[in-house]
Write a protein that holds these residues in place. Sequence first.
Motif: not given
Length: 172
Positions: A18-19, A167-168, A171
């Motif tokens: 993530h990220g 998810c990132a 968004r």
Amino acid sequence: MQGQTADGDRGEHQKQPHGQPEELHDHHACIVDALAAAGEVCAARGAQLTALRRRVLELIWSSHRSVKAYDLMEQLGTAGKPAKPPTVYRALDFLIEQGLVHKVESLNAYVGCPHPTSPHEGQFLICIACGRVDEMRDPAVRAAIRAGAQAAGYVPEGQTIEVRGRCARCRP
């Protein structure tokens, strides 16, 4: 490649941390790593990872989205004819039994397991915008659900958690 769960626990292998920007992600390495791990897991257990089972696993890992069985049948078919349902479902059952794949119940679809060497219960993050599915392993979440179930008089026999959100990348 290692990912990090919400509680800071390092996972053995995360599909895409993530990220991490997608352009830095080597998806081919995900597939290669997953197939290598599957071979090792099956060899250690004396289970046979046939060419068909390996191909089904490869198709499941081909993206970070879940895959439906009928999509697998179409992809595995030859000369415009899809593969037979029992063939694909037997392969999926084997992959689930070996801990190589999880079924995402709410989507009636399958995802590759990034942690095939350690038995665990699924915690999934599902993006409602792009369809991406990530697996999370958070022992605190697992413990809280077990404690709550026991407090309510239940004897938990398993748990699968599916969280929907964005998810990132999706968004606003």
